[in-house]
Write a protein that holds these residues in place. Structure first.
Motif, short mmCIF file in Angstrom:
data_model
loop_
_atom_site.label_atom_id
_atom_site.label_comp_id
_atom_site.label_asym_id
_atom_site.label_seq_id
_atom_site.Cartn_x
_atom_site.Cartn_y
_atom_site.Cartn_z
N VAL A 24 0.82 -1.20 0.00
CA VAL A 24 0.00 0.00 0.00
C VAL A 24 0.86 1.26 0.00
CG1 VAL A 24 -0.19 0.11 2.52
CG2 VAL A 24 -2.00 1.09 1.12
N ARG A 25 2.11 1.16 0.44
CA ARG A 25 2.96 2.34 0.53
C ARG A 25 3.67 2.68 -0.77
NH1 ARG A 25 6.33 -0.15 5.32
NH2 ARG A 25 5.96 -1.90 3.91
N ALA A 26 3.55 1.82 -1.78
CA ALA A 26 4.26 2.03 -3.04
C ALA A 26 3.46 2.93 -3.97
CB ALA A 26 4.52 0.69 -3.73
N GLN A 27 4.18 3.74 -4.74
CA GLN A 27 3.54 4.47 -5.81
C GLN A 27 3.33 3.51 -6.99
OE1 GLN A 27 1.83 6.97 -6.11
NE2 GLN A 27 3.01 8.87 -6.31
N PRO A 28 2.24 3.64 -7.76
CA PRO A 28 1.24 4.70 -7.69
C PRO A 28 0.05 4.38 -6.76
CG PRO A 28 0.84 3.42 -9.64
CD PRO A 28 2.06 2.81 -8.98
N ARG A 29 0.07 3.20 -6.13
CA ARG A 29 -1.09 2.83 -5.31
C ARG A 29 -1.32 3.82 -4.18
NH1 ARG A 29 -2.22 -2.53 -1.57
NH2 ARG A 29 -4.44 -2.14 -1.31
N LEU A 30 -0.26 4.23 -3.51
CA LEU A 30 -0.42 5.16 -2.40
C LEU A 30 -1.02 6.48 -2.87
CD1 LEU A 30 0.03 5.82 0.61
CD2 LEU A 30 2.25 6.76 -0.06
N GLY A 31 -0.54 6.97 -4.00
CA GLY A 31 -1.08 8.22 -4.52
C GLY A 31 -2.57 8.14 -4.80
N ARG A 32 -3.00 7.01 -5.35
CA ARG A 32 -4.44 6.84 -5.63
C ARG A 32 -5.24 6.77 -4.33
NH1 ARG A 32 -2.45 3.04 -9.55
NH2 ARG A 32 -3.00 1.34 -8.12
N LEU A 33 -4.73 6.02 -3.36
CA LEU A 33 -5.43 5.90 -2.08
C LEU A 33 -5.54 7.25 -1.38
CD1 LEU A 33 -3.93 2.60 -0.69
CD2 LEU A 33 -6.35 3.01 -1.18
N LEU A 34 -4.44 7.99 -1.36
CA LEU A 34 -4.46 9.30 -0.72
C LEU A 34 -5.44 10.24 -1.43
CD1 LEU A 34 -0.64 9.73 -0.04
CD2 LEU A 34 -2.43 9.66 1.71
N GLY A 35 -5.38 10.24 -2.76
CA GLY A 35 -6.27 11.11 -3.52
C GLY A 35 -7.74 10.80 -3.27
N GLY A 36 -8.07 9.53 -3.16
CA GLY A 36 -9.44 9.15 -2.91
C GLY A 36 -9.90 9.41 -1.50
N ALA A 37 -8.94 9.65 -0.60
CA ALA A 37 -9.26 9.86 0.81
C ALA A 37 -9.22 11.33 1.22
CB ALA A 37 -8.30 9.07 1.69
N GLY A 38 -8.97 12.22 0.25
CA GLY A 38 -8.97 13.64 0.57
C GLY A 38 -7.59 14.24 0.79
N TRP A 39 -6.54 13.54 0.34
CA TRP A 39 -5.18 14.01 0.48
C TRP A 39 -4.54 14.20 -0.90
CZ3 TRP A 39 -3.69 15.11 5.35
CH2 TRP A 39 -4.30 14.43 6.41
N GLU A 40 -3.51 15.03 -0.95
CA GLU A 40 -2.69 15.17 -2.15
C GLU A 40 -1.25 14.87 -1.77
OE1 GLU A 40 -1.36 18.49 -5.51
OE2 GLU A 40 -3.00 18.93 -4.10
N LEU A 41 -0.67 13.86 -2.40
CA LEU A 41 0.71 13.47 -2.10
C LEU A 41 1.66 14.57 -2.54
CD1 LEU A 41 2.58 11.20 -1.05
CD2 LEU A 41 2.66 10.33 -3.40
N ALA A 42 2.50 15.03 -1.59
CA ALA A 42 3.43 16.12 -1.86
C ALA A 42 4.88 15.65 -1.89
CB ALA A 42 3.27 17.22 -0.81
N LEU A 43 5.19 14.56 -1.19
CA LEU A 43 6.58 14.09 -1.10
C LEU A 43 6.57 12.60 -0.84
CD1 LEU A 43 9.50 15.67 0.90
CD2 LEU A 43 8.89 13.30 1.33
N LEU A 44 7.47 11.88 -1.52
CA LEU A 44 7.66 10.45 -1.25
C LEU A 44 9.15 10.14 -1.28
CD1 LEU A 44 6.48 7.65 -0.70
CD2 LEU A 44 6.32 7.31 -3.18
N ASP A 45 9.67 9.76 -0.13
CA ASP A 45 11.08 9.39 0.01
C ASP A 45 11.12 7.94 0.49
OD1 ASP A 45 13.73 9.01 0.58
OD2 ASP A 45 13.91 10.67 2.00
N ASP A 46 11.44 7.03 -0.41
CA ASP A 46 11.51 5.61 -0.07
C ASP A 46 12.95 5.15 -0.28
OD1 ASP A 46 10.93 3.03 0.60
OD2 ASP A 46 9.72 2.59 -1.17
N SER A 47 13.87 5.79 0.41
CA SER A 47 15.29 5.45 0.33
C SER A 47 15.61 4.38 1.36
CB SER A 47 16.13 6.70 0.58
OG SER A 47 15.86 7.22 1.88
N ASP A 48 16.85 3.91 1.37
CA ASP A 48 17.24 2.94 2.41
C ASP A 48 17.14 3.55 3.80
OD1 ASP A 48 17.70 0.99 0.56
OD2 ASP A 48 19.89 1.15 0.60
N GLN A 49 17.38 4.86 3.90
CA GLN A 49 17.45 5.52 5.20
C GLN A 49 16.09 5.72 5.85
OE1 GLN A 49 19.21 6.63 2.44
NE2 GLN A 49 21.02 5.57 3.23
N ARG A 50 15.03 5.86 5.05
CA ARG A 50 13.71 6.08 5.63
C ARG A 50 12.63 5.90 4.58
NH1 ARG A 50 12.85 12.69 6.25
NH2 ARG A 50 12.91 13.17 4.03
N TYR A 51 11.41 5.71 5.09
CA TYR A 51 10.22 5.83 4.23
C TYR A 51 9.43 7.02 4.76
CZ TYR A 51 5.83 5.04 1.90
OH TYR A 51 4.71 5.23 1.12
#
Length: 211
Positions: free
Chosen positions: A177-204
């Motif tokens: 669920v945390r992967a794009q584009p699924r997360l973007g769709r879920l957020l958009g449908g829930a009233g959010w707009e994705l502004a930043l996604l950092d899925d590096s080794d150091q953090r999500y």
């Protein structure tokens, strides 16, 4: 932001699979801090992405041992409001034993049906929560309900998905669920707009703005 008490509401914790969640996390509470013992700077950096100001109101949803409460308190200051909610009483007891209750109010509640009025928080922090929700879309809608328009949501983990899967000896789940584009769709449908996604080794870290 309105100054009335966020607890003034008719909402009550949901039921669903609460006992299964408590059964899973409860026995892990005392050892929870040892899983990622050096992640305080990562939490503080993620909290910094929320754009909070002194006097704001912040919610830590699914707070566990409440690691985010001290940095949230630092940002909102003594005039602000910091609330941590978790479904598992053992986690909240461990948070209290660690002194985190000194940074905010700890409440036993289900993040799927929060006991707060609409639009009462300026920002929501959620570490390791969204992938544990049985219905992520409904959970994200509930977080949106309690967040004011223009407020922010941070979905966080101190390791990125690839690094976390490797640590656990798992393969990366393509349906996460945390992967794009699924997360973007879920957020958009829930009233959010994705502004930043950092899925590096150091953090999500996914930051979204309340529409």
């Amino acid at each position: 932001m309105a100054t009335s008490d966020p607890m003034e509401t008719g909402h009550h914790p949901g039921r669903g699979n609460r006992e299964q969640v408590r059964g899973f996390f409860g026995p892990k509470a005392v050892r929870w801090e040892k899983r990622f013992p050096d992640d305080a700077p990562a939490y503080a950096a993620a909290v910094g992405e929320l754009g909070l100001r002194p006097g704001d109101r912040a919610l830590d949803a699914g707070c566990g041992t409440a690691r985010a409460l001290p940095p949230l308190r630092t940002v909102v200051g003594p005039a602000g409001t910091v609330v941590g909610v978790d479904l598992t009483p053992e986690m909240l007891r461990e948070a209290t034993a660690l002194g985190r209750h000194g940074s905010g109010v700890l409440i036993e509640a289900d993040s799927r049906q929060l006991p707060f009025r609409d639009s009462c928080f300026d920002a929501v922090f959620a570490a390791g929560l969204v992938n544990h929700l049985p219905d992520p879309a409904a959970g994200l809608r509930e977080l949106a309900r309690v967040t004011r328009p223009g407020g922010r949501l941070a979905l966080f983990h101190p390791l990125g998905r690839v690094a976390l899967a490797a640590r656990r000896g798992h393969t990366l789940d393509p349906g996460d669920v945390r992967a794009q584009p699924r997360l973007g769709r879920l957020l958009g449908g829930a009233g959010w707009e994705l502004a930043l996604l950092d899925d590096s080794d150091q953090r999500y870290l996914a930051v979204a703005v309340r529409a």
